[in-house]
Design an enzyme around this catalytic site. Structure first.
Site, short mmCIF file in Angstrom:
data_model
loop_
_atom_site.label_atom_id
_atom_site.label_comp_id
_atom_site.label_asym_id
_atom_site.label_seq_id
_atom_site.Cartn_x
_atom_site.Cartn_y
_atom_site.Cartn_z
N GLY A 83 -8.70 3.38 10.52
CA GLY A 83 -9.25 2.08 10.15
C GLY A 83 -9.09 1.70 8.70
N THR A 84 -8.33 2.47 7.93
CA THR A 84 -8.22 2.18 6.49
C THR A 84 -7.60 0.81 6.23
OG1 THR A 84 -6.16 3.45 6.46
CG2 THR A 84 -8.15 4.56 5.70
N GLY A 85 -6.51 0.48 6.92
CA GLY A 85 -5.84 -0.80 6.67
C GLY A 85 -6.70 -1.98 7.04
N CYS A 86 -7.36 -1.91 8.21
CA CYS A 86 -8.25 -2.99 8.63
C CYS A 86 -9.39 -3.16 7.63
CB CYS A 86 -8.83 -2.68 10.01
SG CYS A 86 -7.61 -2.42 11.31
N THR A 120 -9.23 9.11 8.60
CA THR A 120 -8.87 7.87 7.90
C THR A 120 -8.58 6.71 8.86
OG1 THR A 120 -6.56 8.62 7.83
CG2 THR A 120 -7.95 9.12 5.92
N LYS A 169 0.84 -1.20 0.00
CA LYS A 169 0.00 0.00 0.00
C LYS A 169 0.88 1.25 0.00
CE LYS A 169 -1.94 -1.62 3.69
NZ LYS A 169 -2.79 -1.87 4.87
#
Length: 273
Positions: A214-217, A212, A176
């Site tokens: 919590g984007t990765g989860c 933003t 990412k």
């Protein structure tokens, strides 16, 4: 009789603020039409300002949750997130060994605020024992450095990062690019998917939205859901990327710090459209 939706299991920590972790995963799975289930590895006291405390669950509790779900209900994909300690990372690796479903490993190292969520020798256990079990690993650039020692400074460097993570054993890696230095110079956010033979870039607009959390989860659980629904990896990544991009665009302020992405943005768009 109604047929059940795809069954997706998240193995991760709890975010009391509701923006990341187990809470984000279950919201994402529901939004995308799956039945979400959980194995809680740790409890955090967390809000928009940061993580104020973490408590790992006993290994026996993690094993019992996993066996209760898998042995009765069954799963069609698994997503792992915050594992906390080396002992818990090893326990999760043991549980996933031999499980014949897609596994998405999000090697969560720190929170959005920089709080450590993978401590001590845990990164080494993730690298040696968990990544080889992954269908797809989804590290951000900080996590790439933690796992491989490689520092990425531009999009071209993401190729070397992908190769280094693939050397740890996952079938695919999604690197990412949202944390690139001077990211504001890029109009788009680019992620790189590779299996060592082919690569595919996914581009999305970069929104001027600081909320933003919590984007990765969210991306990893969306990916696991799409895999459980039968999509191949490149298609699943595209669908997950589209979902999280919309959630980022709709992110909202909550508390005094960084707010969450909006996991229900699609439903709200339908109601207001």
């Amino acid at each position: 009789m109604n047929r059940p939706p795809a069954r997706v299991l998240t193995v991760a920590g709890s975010d009391s603020g509701g923006g990341a972790g187990i809470q984000a995963d279950l919201k994402t799975m529901l939004a995308l039409g799956a039945h979400g289930m959980s194995v809680v590895t740790a409890v955090t006291a967390q809000n928009s300002l940061g993580v104020h405390g973490t408590w790992d669950l006993p290994q026996g509790a993690v094993r019992a949750q996993f066996r209760a779900v898998v042995d009765d209900i069954g799963v069609q994909a698994v997503k792992t997130g915050m594992l906390g300690s080396a002992a818990l990372a090893g326990t999760v690796a043991d549980l996933l060994t031999g499980l014949d479903v897609p596994v998405v490993v999000d090697p969560v190292g720190t929170s959005k605020h920089g709080d450590a969520l993978l401590r001590g020798d845990a990164p080494d256990v993730v690298r040696r024992r968990l990544l080889p079990l992954a269908t797809v690993a989804t590290p951000n650039l900080d996590e790439v450095t933690r796992l491989t020692g490689i520092t990425v400074t531009d999009q071209e460097g993401m190729r070397a990062a992908a190769d280094a993570v693939l050397a740890c054993g996952p079938r695919w890696v999604l690197v990412k690019g949202g944390h690139l230095p001077d990211a504001e110079q890029y109009a788009e956010c680019a992620d790189l998917l590779s299996d060592g033979r082919t690569e595919r870039w996914y581009h999305a607009p970069r929104y001027p939205n600081r909320h933003t959390h919590g984007t990765g989860c969210t991306l990893a659980s969306a990916l696991a859901t799409c895999l459980a629904q039968g999509h191949d990896v490149p298609t699943a990544v595209g669908l997950a990327k589209s979902y999280v991009t919309g959630a980022i665009a709709a992110g909202f302020p909550l508390g005094a710090g960084i707010g969450p992405v909006d996991h229900g943005w699609q439903a709200r768009s339908l109601r207001t459209g």
